[in-house]
Design a protein around this motif. Structure first.
Motif, PDB file in Angstrom:
ATOM      1  N   ALA A 154      -4.946 -21.481   3.657  1.00 33.31           N
ATOM      2  CA  ALA A 154      -4.550 -20.798   4.878  1.00 33.31           C
ATOM      3  C   ALA A 154      -3.052 -20.789   5.090  1.00 33.31           C
ATOM      4  O   ALA A 154      -2.514 -19.924   5.770  1.00 33.31           O
ATOM      5  CB  ALA A 154      -5.228 -21.464   6.083  1.00 33.31           C
ATOM      6  N   ASP A 155      -2.339 -21.755   4.495  1.00 29.89           N
ATOM      7  CA  ASP A 155      -0.889 -21.793   4.680  1.00 29.89           C
ATOM      8  C   ASP A 155      -0.185 -20.773   3.812  1.00 29.89           C
ATOM      9  O   ASP A 155       1.018 -20.573   3.938  1.00 29.89           O
ATOM     10  CB  ASP A 155      -0.364 -23.195   4.346  1.00 29.89           C
ATOM     11  CG  ASP A 155      -0.946 -24.239   5.298  1.00 29.89           C
ATOM     12  OD1 ASP A 155      -1.240 -23.857   6.448  1.00 29.89           O
ATOM     13  OD2 ASP A 155      -1.103 -25.390   4.894  1.00 29.89           O
ATOM     14  N   GLN A 193      -2.362 -29.055  14.015  1.00 32.85           N
ATOM     15  CA  GLN A 193      -1.268 -28.104  14.158  1.00 32.85           C
ATOM     16  C   GLN A 193      -1.683 -26.888  14.992  1.00 32.85           C
ATOM     17  O   GLN A 193      -0.822 -26.155  15.463  1.00 32.85           O
ATOM     18  CB  GLN A 193      -0.812 -27.632  12.763  1.00 32.85           C
ATOM     19  CG  GLN A 193      -0.322 -28.768  11.870  1.00 32.85           C
ATOM     20  CD  GLN A 193       0.887 -29.488  12.450  1.00 32.85           C
ATOM     21  OE1 GLN A 193       1.771 -28.843  13.003  1.00 32.85           O
ATOM     22  NE2 GLN A 193       0.907 -30.805  12.330  1.00 32.85           N
ATOM     23  N   ARG A 194      -2.965 -26.702  15.169  1.00 31.48           N
ATOM     24  CA  ARG A 194      -3.466 -25.560  15.934  1.00 31.48           C
ATOM     25  C   ARG A 194      -4.424 -26.056  17.017  1.00 31.48           C
ATOM     26  O   ARG A 194      -5.047 -27.116  16.868  1.00 31.48           O
ATOM     27  CB  ARG A 194      -4.189 -24.560  15.013  1.00 31.48           C
ATOM     28  CG  ARG A 194      -3.295 -23.994  13.923  1.00 31.48           C
ATOM     29  CD  ARG A 194      -4.048 -23.045  13.008  1.00 31.48           C
ATOM     30  NE  ARG A 194      -3.169 -22.550  11.949  1.00 31.48           N
ATOM     31  CZ  ARG A 194      -2.344 -21.523  12.073  1.00 31.48           C
ATOM     32  NH1 ARG A 194      -2.315 -20.874  13.223  1.00 31.48           N
ATOM     33  NH2 ARG A 194      -1.582 -21.135  11.080  1.00 31.48           N
ATOM     34  N   HIS A 196     -10.102 -33.511  20.847  1.00 29.56           N
ATOM     35  CA  HIS A 196      -9.199 -33.041  21.894  1.00 29.56           C
ATOM     36  C   HIS A 196      -8.623 -31.699  21.461  1.00 29.56           C
ATOM     37  O   HIS A 196      -8.857 -31.222  20.350  1.00 29.56           O
ATOM     38  CB  HIS A 196      -8.076 -34.056  22.142  1.00 29.56           C
ATOM     39  CG  HIS A 196      -8.583 -35.421  22.505  1.00 29.56           C
ATOM     40  ND1 HIS A 196      -9.082 -35.731  23.748  1.00 29.56           N
ATOM     41  CD2 HIS A 196      -8.676 -36.562  21.767  1.00 29.56           C
ATOM     42  CE1 HIS A 196      -9.454 -37.012  23.780  1.00 29.56           C
ATOM     43  NE2 HIS A 196      -9.208 -37.542  22.578  1.00 29.56           N
ATOM     44  N   SER A 197      -7.850 -31.084  22.341  1.00 30.51           N
ATOM     45  CA  SER A 197      -7.311 -29.770  22.023  1.00 30.51           C
ATOM     46  C   SER A 197      -6.332 -29.814  20.859  1.00 30.51           C
ATOM     47  O   SER A 197      -6.228 -28.866  20.081  1.00 30.51           O
ATOM     48  CB  SER A 197      -6.639 -29.173  23.259  1.00 30.51           C
ATOM     49  OG  SER A 197      -5.629 -30.042  23.729  1.00 30.51           O
ATOM     50  N   ARG A 198      -5.587 -30.920  20.688  1.00 30.90           N
ATOM     51  CA  ARG A 198      -4.616 -31.028  19.601  1.00 30.90           C
ATOM     52  C   ARG A 198      -4.787 -32.308  18.788  1.00 30.90           C
ATOM     53  O   ARG A 198      -3.865 -32.699  18.057  1.00 30.90           O
ATOM     54  CB  ARG A 198      -3.194 -31.014  20.178  1.00 30.90           C
ATOM     55  CG  ARG A 198      -2.709 -29.649  20.640  1.00 30.90           C
ATOM     56  CD  ARG A 198      -2.254 -28.812  19.457  1.00 30.90           C
ATOM     57  NE  ARG A 198      -1.722 -27.512  19.859  1.00 30.90           N
ATOM     58  CZ  ARG A 198      -1.047 -26.702  19.076  1.00 30.90           C
ATOM     59  NH1 ARG A 198      -0.839 -27.046  17.816  1.00 30.90           N
ATOM     60  NH2 ARG A 198      -0.601 -25.545  19.520  1.00 30.90           N
ATOM     61  N   CYS A 201     -15.488 -30.422  10.154  1.00 28.90           N
ATOM     62  CA  CYS A 201     -14.853 -29.098  10.119  1.00 28.90           C
ATOM     63  C   CYS A 201     -14.538 -28.686  11.549  1.00 28.90           C
ATOM     64  O   CYS A 201     -15.427 -28.660  12.405  1.00 28.90           O
ATOM     65  CB  CYS A 201     -15.767 -28.082   9.444  1.00 28.90           C
ATOM     66  SG  CYS A 201     -15.082 -26.401   9.424  1.00 28.90           S
ATOM     67  N   ILE A 202     -13.268 -28.394  11.800  1.00 23.49           N
ATOM     68  CA  ILE A 202     -12.805 -28.008  13.136  1.00 23.49           C
ATOM     69  C   ILE A 202     -12.402 -26.538  13.097  1.00 23.49           C
ATOM     70  O   ILE A 202     -11.694 -26.098  12.188  1.00 23.49           O
ATOM     71  CB  ILE A 202     -11.616 -28.882  13.582  1.00 23.49           C
ATOM     72  CG1 ILE A 202     -12.033 -30.357  13.650  1.00 23.49           C
ATOM     73  CG2 ILE A 202     -11.082 -28.416  14.943  1.00 23.49           C
ATOM     74  CD1 ILE A 202     -10.903 -31.296  13.981  1.00 23.49           C
ATOM     75  N   GLN A 203     -12.849 -25.774  14.102  1.00 23.83           N
ATOM     76  CA  GLN A 203     -12.463 -24.369  14.243  1.00 23.83           C
ATOM     77  C   GLN A 203     -11.392 -24.248  15.323  1.00 23.83           C
ATOM     78  O   GLN A 203     -11.571 -24.741  16.443  1.00 23.83           O
ATOM     79  CB  GLN A 203     -13.676 -23.511  14.610  1.00 23.83           C
ATOM     80  CG  GLN A 203     -13.350 -22.037  14.728  1.00 23.83           C
ATOM     81  CD  GLN A 203     -14.549 -21.164  15.047  1.00 23.83           C
ATOM     82  OE1 GLN A 203     -14.574 -19.982  14.762  1.00 23.83           O
ATOM     83  NE2 GLN A 203     -15.565 -21.755  15.643  1.00 23.83           N
ATOM     84  N   SER A 204     -10.288 -23.603  14.963  1.00 30.32           N
ATOM     85  CA  SER A 204      -9.194 -23.430  15.915  1.00 30.32           C
ATOM     86  C   SER A 204      -9.407 -22.176  16.748  1.00 30.32           C
ATOM     87  O   SER A 204     -10.277 -21.352  16.461  1.00 30.32           O
ATOM     88  CB  SER A 204      -7.860 -23.364  15.174  1.00 30.32           C
ATOM     89  OG  SER A 204      -7.797 -22.192  14.385  1.00 30.32           O
TER      90      SER A 204
END
Length: 887
Positions: free
Chosen positions: A216-217, A132-133, A99-101, A153-156
């Motif tokens: 990344a944080d 979070q993204r 899903h988107s989030r 692996c998810i790409q935002s």
């Protein structure tokens, strides 16, 4: 049935007004039955998750109730569905829904039914990750070479890669320079992620590099990073493909080689593991989705490519092997094993049309009946064919391709020019030196009898006349409808136009029962602009460099009656003299003889005589028609002003020569400018500074030369355009004088105009001189030839700019001479007869050979002498019409 249509095996329509994309379709044994049968998993942007197991009773059946195993509404939009080993402690397949989030992992299981309703299927949420993204897409695989499980692996949307080791979050990394997310895929052989950035580059990142790079944080540089705990994210390899990518797929031939397939907007690429291009294919149609898979031939790959023309193409490497028609535009395509049928092609459209199809043909059971054989009488058939050809030829001669009355009744076009100037002039950005340039309104009226569509009205006037609007478009006109449009015309340039005639052309389509789109047709009408638009009353001049005399067969008419708006108030009694002052600055004087039937036109510029001469003849014809006199005729018996005409030709040709020289110089300076730039760039890139050796000064000087030459080219083009306009005015005048001199018919005048005025404007590829020379040469060797031996003229050679105008001037002189000796213009070769007619004065035969032409050229030089004063008395019977007698 067509051979090239996809054979429909099973199909279904999913929901109402739902939307789908390329990640919404997946095929896998999601319920872990182990029998090798795939299920179809579909997710929609409305949040519906559906699982199908098609069992058609016969080929082409639609979806049955038992085919839908599961339908769940998950509330959030579903971006992508994948099946893999996503749960720790087991190697069972599970379903991942993005899903988107949120990322959700489900297990799908079935329960045997004890009643007639059959088996029951349900999904169970194993775990989920709140993101979070905002997510864009995802990929999965054994990252880092793990065994027995798959990582995700998810790409935002902002270019961050988030890696999940099943139930736990591993790390997140920002891709360097990311602007918009692209397609993402994982290569297990090289353990790397492959994507396409917004820079239109294919980029590969090693998983190990991602794992050990800075988190990344922690975007800002910290003390730990300075100590070496984090590494900068470095790309493994890149390849610029020059276009955006729609999808990426990884196909492995074997354990030692794999290929990266990238589908672009116009091409699809096959890359090696190291980013080198294996091959690429330019696509004829805009693609929508693709799917590479291993071919039966060793070392090749088959690729399914769907496009927006409802077609599915099958390529073996770059060779098109099959093309099949689909009932919809596919956005996702998969191949699987359904109901013991291997190789079923599953396609999904963006509006929910799901279809399972296969490639093949259906046998045709139709057999053509036997035709009775009979002997043919070829003589009768030949006679019948000749009769039909004669009927067709007679019909074409009488009424053309279609009846003229029907075409004219479709649309009637008329033009009305206002008799008065606009109260507020519409002239803007004019180059004329006068204080106020007038404008006149023209109204075009369209009247149609039938329904028409795609109507486009285009209006054209001769420059430097300008229209306030020259294009009008109407999508549809109902029957018996009238449309009127208006626009203003004014003079923009500081020179005189070659014609005051405008042309309105209407293109439209007439719908028919057989052709709803309509049959394209064109109609036109011409309108004449008033002389006062470009000319004002002026003071008559007693002296002028160029004069000509027009003779008539009727008594002279008062110039005040012919030109009521141009008489000076102080000289109303002198109606036999009138002055005209063009807005461009030149002056023309018109004199009417009090005793003879002649009119004299005189001016300082030869080309300025044309408009007043033409206007005089038109107004005389209209005047005598109103009087009911039908035998009025004009004539010209003076010597042809060829020398003045040739001066304008040379002037125009000189501008063409100058244009070529300036463009050649500009090209040389541009090459020099680029060479200096390269030298300077090399000096600036050099690690060890070196003196510029005045290269910067040379660059600045060359730049100024380029700008100056570009300005000179533009100025020469403007001068060439004005010179061509003046040449057209002079050409119109010469054609008119030839017609009056030899009393040519309207058809012969049309041939002469087509030969002398073939172009609307000059172009570097095709100029006026070479075009007119070819046309006049054709006339001299066909209709103006002495016999039929030279009628086969070869004009296949390419026209090119001549070295000078001597050949053209010789042919124009020879054309006038042959017309004087009885030659007549015609287009039909059958009508060409030997020109043996002898005119008064004992003219010699028309020369045919080159030697005769050279001798004739000498005679013509004496014949067409340069007479600045072209006022001619009535010729005596023994004098050739070419030899005028000065007053």
């Amino acid at each position: 049935m067509s051979l090239f249509k996809a054979r429909d095996w099973w199909s279904a329509v999913l929901g109402e007004k739902e939307e789908f994309d390329q990640g919404c379709l997946c095929l896998a044994d999601v319920d872990n039955t182990g029998n090798g049968q795939d299920k179809i998993i579909v997710g929609s942007f409305m949040g519906y998750l559906r699982i199908f197991n098609p069992h058609p009773i016969k080929t082409g059946d639609g979806a049955q109730a038992a085919d839908l195993l599961l339908e769940v509404h998950l509330r959030d939009p579903i971006l992508q569905v994948e099946v893999g080993k996503f749960v720790s402690g087991t190697e069972m397949l599970h379903l991942a829904v993005l899903h988107s989030r949120k990322l959700c992992i489900y297990s799908v299981s079935g329960t045997l039914g004890n009643v007639e309703h059959g088996n029951q299927y349900q999904i169970k949420l194993m775990y989920e990750h709140n993101l979070q993204r905002t997510a864009c897409n995802m990929t999965y695989g054994p990252f880092g070479g793990v065994k027995g499980r798959d990582l995700i692996c998810i790409q935002s949307m902002d270019g961050m890669l988030m890696v999940f080791e099943q139930e736990s979050y591993a790390f997140g990394r920002f891709l360097p320079g990311s602007l918009l997310p692209g397609p993402l895929a994982y290569s297990s052989r090289t353990d790397s992620f492959i994507t396409v950035s917004s820079c239109q580059q294919v980029e590969s990142y090693k998983y190990q590099v991602l794992a050990f790079a800075t988190d990344a944080d922690k975007r800002q540089e910290t003390e730990q990073q300075k100590l070496g705990s984090g590494k900068r994210l470095v790309v493994d390899w890149t390849l610029n493909i020059g276009e955006q990518a729609l999808d990426i797929c990884i196909v492995s031939f074997n354990q030692s080689a794999s290929s990266v397939f990238v589908l672009g907007e116009r091409n699809f690429f096959c890359l090696k593991d190291n980013g080198q291009i294996r091959f690429m294919k330019k696509l004829d149609c805009s693609p929508s989705c693709f799917l590479p898979y291993c071919s039966v031939s060793e070392g090749t790959v088959n690729t399914l490519i769907g496009n927006h023309n409802n077609m599915l193409h099958i390529y073996q490497d770059v060779t098109l092997k099959w093309a099949t028609q689909l009932p919809h535009v596919p956005v996702a395509v998969r191949v699987g094993c359904l109901h013991d049928l291997k190789g079923v092609i599953v396609t999904l459209s963006d509006d929910g049309h799901l279809q399972c199809s296969y490639l093949g043909t259906d046998p045709s059971l139709f057999q053509a009946p036997k035709v009775e054989s009979r002997e043919l009488n070829y003589d009768e058939l030949d006679t019948e064919l000749k009769e039909l050809q004669k009927i067709i030829k007679d019909v074409n001669k009488s009424q053309g391709v279609w009846p003229m009355t029907e075409r004219e009744d479709d649309l009637k076009i008329s033009a009305m020019v206002s008799s008065n100037f606009d109260s507020v002039s519409q002239a803007t950005d004019v180059e004329v030196g006068t204080d106020l340039v007038p404008s006149v309104t023209v109204k075009i009226t369209l009247q149609n009898q039938v329904a028409l569509q795609k109507i486009k009205l285009s209006v054209y006037v001769q420059p430097p006349l300008v229209l306030t609007c020259d294009q009008f478009t109407f999508e549809f006109m109902a029957p018996e409808m009238t449309r009127t449009v208006g626009f203003s015309v004014y003079l923009k340039g500081s020179y005189t136009p070659p014609e005051l005639e405008g042309n309105a052309v209407v293109s439209y389509s007439r719908p028919t029962d057989r052709n709803p789109d309509g049959i394209p047709r064109v109609t036109q009408c011409k309108f004449r602009l008033p002389l006062k638009l470009v000319c004002l009353p002026g003071q008559p001049s007693k002296t002028a460099s160029h004069k000509l005399t027009i003779e008539t067969n009727k008594s002279p008419v008062s110039l005040l009656s012919l030109f009521p708006g141009f008489a000076s108030q102080s000289e109303d009694d002198q109606v036999n003299v009138m002055g005209f002052h063009f807005l461009g600055g030149s002056r023309v004087t018109l004199l009417a003889s009090k005793t003879s039937q002649r009119y004299r036109i005189q001016s300082e510029q030869f080309e300025d005589l044309w408009l007043i001469t033409n206007e005089l003849i038109i107004r005389l014809q209209e005047y005598f028609e109103k009087q009911g006199i039908k035998d009025f005729a004009c004539s010209f018996s003076g010597s042809m002003p060829l020398q003045e005409y040739f001066e304008l030709i040379d002037h125009h040709f000189e501008f063409r020569i100058n244009g070529e020289k300036l463009e050649e110089l500009l090209s040389e300076r541009a090459v020099q400018f680029r060479a200096i730039q390269r030298r300077l760039l090399t000096r600036f890139k050099d690690k060890t500074p070196a003196p510029l050796q005045h290269l910067d000064t040379l660059l600045d000087g060359t730049y100024k030369q380029v700008i100056a030459l570009a300005d000179a080219v533009e100025e020469n083009q403007d001068n060439l355009f004005q010179s061509f306009t003046r040449l057209k005015s002079a050409t119109h005048l010469v054609i008119l004088l030839i017609g009056l001199w030899q009393k040519l018919s309207a058809d012969q005048m049309a041939i002469l105009e087509a030969a002398f005025l073939p172009l609307q404007q000059d172009t570097p590829e095709l100029g006026w001189e070479e075009t007119v020379d070819a046309a006049i040469s054709h006339l001299l060797k066909t209709c103006l030839s002495k016999n039929s031996k030279e009628q086969a003229l070869n004009l296949s050679s390419q026209l090119s700019m001549p070295k000078d105008t001597s050949r053209l001037k010789k042919h124009i002189t020879l054309l006038c001479d042959r017309l004087a000796k009885g030659g007549r213009l015609c287009l039909s070769t059958d009508a060409v007869a030997p020109q043996t007619m002898v005119m008064p004065g004992g003219c010699a035969t028309i020369p045919e050979s080159d030697l005769e032409e050279r001798s004739m050229e000498q005679d013509s030089t004496e014949l067409f002498t340069n007479h600045k004063h072209l006022i001619v008395e009535t010729p005596r019977a023994e004098v050739s019409p070419l030899q005028g007698v000065s007053e």
